[in-house]
Design a protein around this motif. Structure first.
Motif, PDB file in Angstrom:
ATOM      1  N   ARG A  48      -3.343  -0.484  -9.592  1.00 43.96           N
ATOM      2  CA  ARG A  48      -4.438  -0.853  -8.685  1.00 43.96           C
ATOM      3  C   ARG A  48      -5.069  -2.172  -9.114  1.00 43.96           C
ATOM      4  O   ARG A  48      -5.400  -3.016  -8.277  1.00 43.96           O
ATOM      5  CB  ARG A  48      -5.484   0.262  -8.637  1.00 43.96           C
ATOM      6  CG  ARG A  48      -5.056   1.493  -7.856  1.00 43.96           C
ATOM      7  CD  ARG A  48      -6.241   2.397  -7.559  1.00 43.96           C
ATOM      8  NE  ARG A  48      -6.807   2.977  -8.781  1.00 43.96           N
ATOM      9  CZ  ARG A  48      -6.414   4.123  -9.321  1.00 43.96           C
ATOM     10  NH1 ARG A  48      -5.445   4.824  -8.740  1.00 43.96           N
ATOM     11  NH2 ARG A  48      -6.978   4.587 -10.406  1.00 43.96           N
ATOM     12  N   GLY A  62       0.773  -1.239   0.000  1.00 48.48           N
ATOM     13  CA  GLY A  62       0.000   0.000   0.000  1.00 48.48           C
ATOM     14  C   GLY A  62       0.795   1.274   0.000  1.00 48.48           C
ATOM     15  O   GLY A  62       0.246   2.350   0.268  1.00 48.48           O
ATOM     16  N   LYS A 108      -4.287  -6.379   3.485  1.00 49.76           N
ATOM     17  CA  LYS A 108      -4.022  -4.952   3.256  1.00 49.76           C
ATOM     18  C   LYS A 108      -2.844  -4.460   4.083  1.00 49.76           C
ATOM     19  O   LYS A 108      -2.121  -3.551   3.672  1.00 49.76           O
ATOM     20  CB  LYS A 108      -5.262  -4.129   3.608  1.00 49.76           C
ATOM     21  CG  LYS A 108      -6.355  -4.143   2.562  1.00 49.76           C
ATOM     22  CD  LYS A 108      -7.486  -3.226   2.986  1.00 49.76           C
ATOM     23  CE  LYS A 108      -8.601  -3.218   1.952  1.00 49.76           C
ATOM     24  NZ  LYS A 108      -9.728  -2.335   2.372  1.00 49.76           N
ATOM     25  N   HIS A 109      -2.650  -5.021   5.251  1.00 47.87           N
ATOM     26  CA  HIS A 109      -1.623  -4.519   6.165  1.00 47.87           C
ATOM     27  C   HIS A 109      -0.538  -5.541   6.463  1.00 47.87           C
ATOM     28  O   HIS A 109       0.385  -5.252   7.232  1.00 47.87           O
ATOM     29  CB  HIS A 109      -2.284  -4.083   7.481  1.00 47.87           C
ATOM     30  CG  HIS A 109      -3.421  -3.133   7.292  1.00 47.87           C
ATOM     31  ND1 HIS A 109      -3.238  -1.828   6.874  1.00 47.87           N
ATOM     32  CD2 HIS A 109      -4.765  -3.309   7.426  1.00 47.87           C
ATOM     33  CE1 HIS A 109      -4.416  -1.233   6.780  1.00 47.87           C
ATOM     34  NE2 HIS A 109      -5.354  -2.104   7.109  1.00 47.87           N
TER      35      HIS A 109
END
Length: 433
Positions: free
Chosen positions: A331, A318, A371-372
């Protein structure tokens, strides 16, 4: 360069279609994903194919020869062991990068290298290292890509040609990937076929895909479209390939459909009669300009490493997209990588979707985790890290499901789930990061 041994028409061997593959009429050979087999414990179906004389070629997906780091000696040794165990005439890999070491990130996918002098210097040195370590010849596959690198200095044809001239490596040409890059990057497949040294051709891949929103996804889960068969015919008009292989990795069709696709490929390969074979250059002929000494590659490695780290970090962690890239395409690629990661983890740990209440709840939870938490050590480790992440968050909410997840994690991790004080500490560290 010695002529390539005749292979014929084959199919990618997968456990899900092992029985069907054994029954296919006229099958000449198979290709197996190298990382999915153990040399000392070959699947019985694969062993039976070998015993009846079917040639088997190991196809690697994890070396990352286009990466900034030199090839992992253990991975090279493992690939060589599989070639020996299978009695393979060659091994194959990809012109791609799959990881970075600083920061430590895994893409879980084949990503394109920039067609620059720096990237070519690094790739050529890595290929030579691999060739020295492997017991059989190496062939490299052109890959499909969703995006282009900014500042490229060569066309695909020029890049592949100089790679062959400098290393003597053979080429595995995937005509489905040529079509993918025509749609996604505006590249002319005929121009690539016209430019590359066809005397270096080892064999050919054919596969299916699907177009969504103007982007072609090389899924290996759809029927081979006519446009890809047309490209196979384009290649066949220039050279008679030693082998052509159908790839299918998911959503496997009935056996009759597989047989029909192989028949369509065979029809293209046998149409038109003999084709004059390209002549190899005389021994000692220099086809490429002299390059810098080997030690000068270190600066190129550093530059390539910086570029690949910035890109991969944007895709899986990200961080901002580096300048010059098409942000919309990045993306799309990032979403595709996350979706593939979720799907593969569900395959290597099929109990997790069941524990979490089905495919959709599992997928939602995994994508939120991903996502993390970029992948750093492969899919099996990723599955364990995902389960631990859920337990740290006191998830799933259902106590019975949480107990099942705890038992699953403990059995595979060989440890107790983290205590509450450890959960709090890790959560605080995560927030601080």
């Amino acid at each position: 360069m010695k002529p390539m041994a005749h292979l014929g028409v084959g199919i990618g061997w997968r456990p899900e279609i092992a029985d069907a593959v054994e029954r296919l009429d006229g099958l000449d050979w198979v290709e197996v994903v190298a990382e999915n087999i153990c040399p000392g414990h070959l699947p019985e179906a694969l062993r039976r194919l070998r015993e009846r004389g079917t040639r088997i070629v190991p196809h690697g997906v994890s070396l990352g020869l286009g990466g900034a780091d030199r090839p992992d000696p253990e991975k090279l040794a493992a690939l060589g062991e599989r070639a020996v165990a299978l009695g393979a005439p060659l091994v194959t890999e990809h012109i791609a990068f799959v990881r970075t070491s600083s920061p430590l990130l895994e893409a879980g996918h084949l990503l394109p290298v920039p067609r620059t002098r720096d990237a070519l210097d690094v790739l050529c040195e890595n290929v030579k290292i691999a060739q020295d370590a492997l017991p059989v010849p190496l062939a490299l596959e052109n890959i499909a890509a969703l995006f282009s690198w900014p500042g490229e200095e060569m066309t695909e044809g020029q890049f592949l040609t100089e790679l062959v001239e400098r290393t003597g490596v053979r080429l595995l040409i995937d005509v489905a990937n040529l079509h993918t890059n025509r749609v996604n990057r505006g590249e002319d497949p005929a121009a690539v076929l016209d430019a590359i040294p066809l005397e270096a051709l080892a064999y050919v891949h054919v596969a299916g895909g699907v177009e969504r929103g103007g982007v072609w996804h090389d899924t290996h889960a759809h029927p081979v479209p006519p446009v890809v068969l047309d490209l196979l015919a384009e290649l066949r008009s220039r050279v008679e390939p030693a082998g052509v292989l159908l790839e299918r990795d998911d959503d496997f069709p009935p056996e009759a459909e597989l047989a029909g696709e192989l028949a369509a490929i065979r029809e293209v390969v046998t149409a038109g009669g003999a084709v004059p074979q390209p002549a190899a250059p005389p021994p000692g002929t220099t086809l490429a300009p002299e390059r810098e000494p080997r030690g000068a590659c270190e600066a190129a490695r550093t530059r390539v490493a910086l570029g690949q780290a910035a890109l991969l970090s944007a895709l899986v962690a990200g961080t901002p997209v580096p300048e010059g890239f098409d942000r919309a395409r990045i993306r799309v690629q990032a979403r595709a990588l996350a979706a593939k990661r979720a799907d593969v983890v569900a395959k290597v740990a099929p109990e997790l979707p069941g524990i979490l209440g089905g495919r959709d709840p599992y997928r939602e939870a995994f994508l939120a985790y991903a996502k993390h938490r970029p992948m750093t050590a492969g899919y099996r480790r990723d599955a364990l890290d995902f389960a631990e992440h859920l337990l740290i968050q006191d998830l799933p909410a259902d106590p019975a499901a949480r107990r099942r997840l705890t038992a699953w994690w403990r059995e595979r991790a060989g440890a107790r789930p983290p205590r509450r004080i450890v959960r709090w500490a890790r959560t605080l560290v995560g927030r601080a990061a």
